[in-house]
Enzyme design. Structure first.
Site, PDB file in Angstrom:
ATOM      1  N   LYS A 135       0.824  -1.189   0.000  1.00  0.00           N
ATOM      2  CA  LYS A 135       0.000   0.000   0.000  1.00  0.00           C
ATOM      3  C   LYS A 135       0.873   1.259   0.000  1.00  0.00           C
ATOM      4  CE  LYS A 135      -3.709  -2.072   2.796  1.00  0.00           C
ATOM      5  NZ  LYS A 135      -4.861  -1.832   1.924  1.00  0.00           N
ATOM      6  N   ARG A 143     -10.396 -11.599   1.694  1.00  0.00           N
ATOM      7  CA  ARG A 143     -11.292 -12.613   1.120  1.00  0.00           C
ATOM      8  C   ARG A 143     -10.646 -13.993   1.151  1.00  0.00           C
ATOM      9  NH1 ARG A 143     -11.333  -9.013  -4.167  1.00  0.00           N
ATOM     10  NH2 ARG A 143     -11.095  -7.542  -2.437  1.00  0.00           N
TER      11      ARG A 143
END
Length: 500
Positions: free
Chosen positions: A276, A350
């Site tokens: 990130k 996920r």
């Protein structure tokens, strides 16, 4: 946990101490118990209200220091708006809003649980007390020096009521739910060097004191189960992953199918190899808000002895970019046997949920499963920070969640699922890929999760906008909101718990 506002209940006839809080509406009238307490000060209140242009509007407050004719040091008159406009769901906000007016120097408070039309009902007064505790929470454990304006409120709030015994009984459940919310907030607010997977699991294990059965699965146990997706996320971190399974068996029939809640617990998310940007990366300590909610919920249900069988499961990992970290292009095999191509290592939540959902679905065959995850920035683009995104394969479960959201103020908004979106996560090399590109990002993430719930009624709550860094409200000024505990406790109580 930091819970410096203590609440008790006293009769209306009790002499007030410290700060006196009363309510009025736009008629500028007071209830009978309030009028007795304010006897001798009516003229000074009227003059002060006129000078401050206070008209009893909702959210407004008139604050008088050393009020003439009263023996208290301070009087707060809180407005509730139009006469008769206060609904049951508003009382918790009233308690929070008034607590927000107190400041840090109010050590003793008497709050009169009465509207101009008469005494609040026991459950309404209990909600006011719950709101006071929720608003009073402040996470300041690591501050060694605090300015007066930043200090936490440390106060004994005496709520004056018509029926002390009935209100105390009503507050018992509320108090346990508040404890669960504060526990969830505490977990989200902790720094990542303190709350890594093993420490998170240790704190969850403290629920055993309430009668919750807690099982902690380490890497070897998860390898044996074939949880390649979860383990792939955690393999780059010094701190090994964990899965924690919590069980509360409160139903009369212990063999009844449970309801199940699953939480994403990424204790820190760098994004992995797909790292990130540095700006605001510190916020990624809150990427475990879903898991925090599940632990807080299990605390609330067990503490109030909910008459339901409940499973709570959380996958705990760190997503770090060392030499052993997962790479874009890797293919992992999930516990279900399905394979996932890694396109972006920052689409990691996920992967964690895929294995935990499958584990719960296969082992416990629950009546339903609800997962909570700070899953996508896309849901914040769609819904901002006021609603959590709701995705589901079951209309009844969705409707019940929506009603519970409206009742608690922890609102959800249903988003679409459909086979058209499935095409976006098809992979050339595996059964699916973990990232589908820019468009419909929160939907395609939910589509992937749906492949791991089997035929179980399921809902996915994307709480990226509500679980951390959400705007301050009447009942929360904390960075970690504890979102979801009150929502899901209400869902269980109203629809899945055996009535007393």
């Amino acid at each position: 946990m930091t819970d410096a506002v203590k609440v008790g209940f006293v009769p209306f006839s009790t002499a007030p101490k410290g700060v006196l809080v009363v309510f009025t509406d736009e008629s500028m009238k007071f209830g009978p118990a309030s009028r007795k307490l304010l006897a001798g000060a009516e003229d000074s209140i009227k003059r002060a209200a006129s000078a401050a242009d206070f008209k009893g509007k909702s959210g407004a407050a008139l604050d008088l220091l050393a009020p003439q004719g009263l023996k208290v040091g301070r009087l707060i008159v809180a407005g509730t708006g139009k006469a008769g406009s206060v609904k049951d769901e508003d009382f918790i906000k009233l308690g929070g809003a008034v607590t927000g007016k107190l400041g840090s120097n109010a050590s003793a408070v008497t709050l009169v649980a009465e509207l101009p039309g008469g005494a609040m009902k026991p459950h309404q007064a209990a909600a006011v007390a719950a709101g006071a505790r929720l608003r009073g929470y402040k996470f300041d454990r690591y501050k060694t020096k605090t300015k007066d304006k930043d200090k936490a409120l440390v106060a004994q709030v005496s709520v004056a009521v018509a029926d002390v015994a009935a209100t105390r009984k009503a507050f018992t459940r509320d108090a346990n739910v508040v404890d669960g919310v504060l526990l969830a907030r505490e977990l989200v607010n902790e720094p990542p060097n303190v709350l890594f997977p093993a420490e998170f699991a240790r704190r969850a294990a403290q629920l055993r004191k309430l009668g919750v059965q807690v099982e902690i699965l380490d890497v070897k146990a998860m390898e044996k189960l074939g949880m390649g997706a979860l383990l792939g996320v955690s393999q780059g971190s010094y701190h090994e992953g964990r899965m924690v399974v919590m069980r509360w068996n409160g139903a009369a029939n212990k063999s009844d199918k449970p309801v199940a809640f699953v939480g994403k617990g990424v204790c820190f998310d760098t994004g992995g190899i797909s790292i990130k940007p540095a700006g605001s990366m510190e916020d990624m300590k809150g990427d475990m808000a879903g898991a925090a909610c599940v632990v807080g919920l299990m605390h609330a249900l067990a503490a109030r002895k909910a008459k339901a069988n409940v499973v709570g499961a959380i996958g705990l990992v760190e997503n770090m970019p060392d030499g052993n970290a997962q790479r874009p292009g890797d293919i992992v095999t999930t516990m279900s046997g399905q394979t996932i191509e890694i396109i972006n290592t920052d689409a990691e939540g996920r992967l964690v949920l895929a294995d935990v959902l499958w584990y719960v679905a296969q082992k416990y065959k629950p009546k339903f499963m609800i997962d909570l995850a700070t899953l996508t920035g896309a849901i914040m683009v769609a819904l901002g920070t006021e609603y959590a995104g709701l995705f589901s394969n079951n209309d009844q479960l969705s409707e019940r969640l929506s009603k519970s959201g409206d009742a608690t103020g922890e609102r959800v908004w249903r988003m679409p699922l459909g086979p058209e979106y499935d095409k976006q996560i098809d992979s050339k090399f595996a059964d699916m890929k973990n990232a589908a590109g820019r468009w419909g990002g929160s939907i395609t993430a939910a589509q992937l999760l749906q492949r791991f719930v089997d035929d179980v009624p399921w809902a996915h709550l994307d709480i990226a906008g509500t679980g951390m860094g959400a705007p301050s409200s009447d009942i929360n000024t904390s960075w970690g909101s504890g979102y979801g505990v009150r929502l899901l406790d209400h869902l269980v109580a109203e629809h899945y718990e055996a009535k007393r």
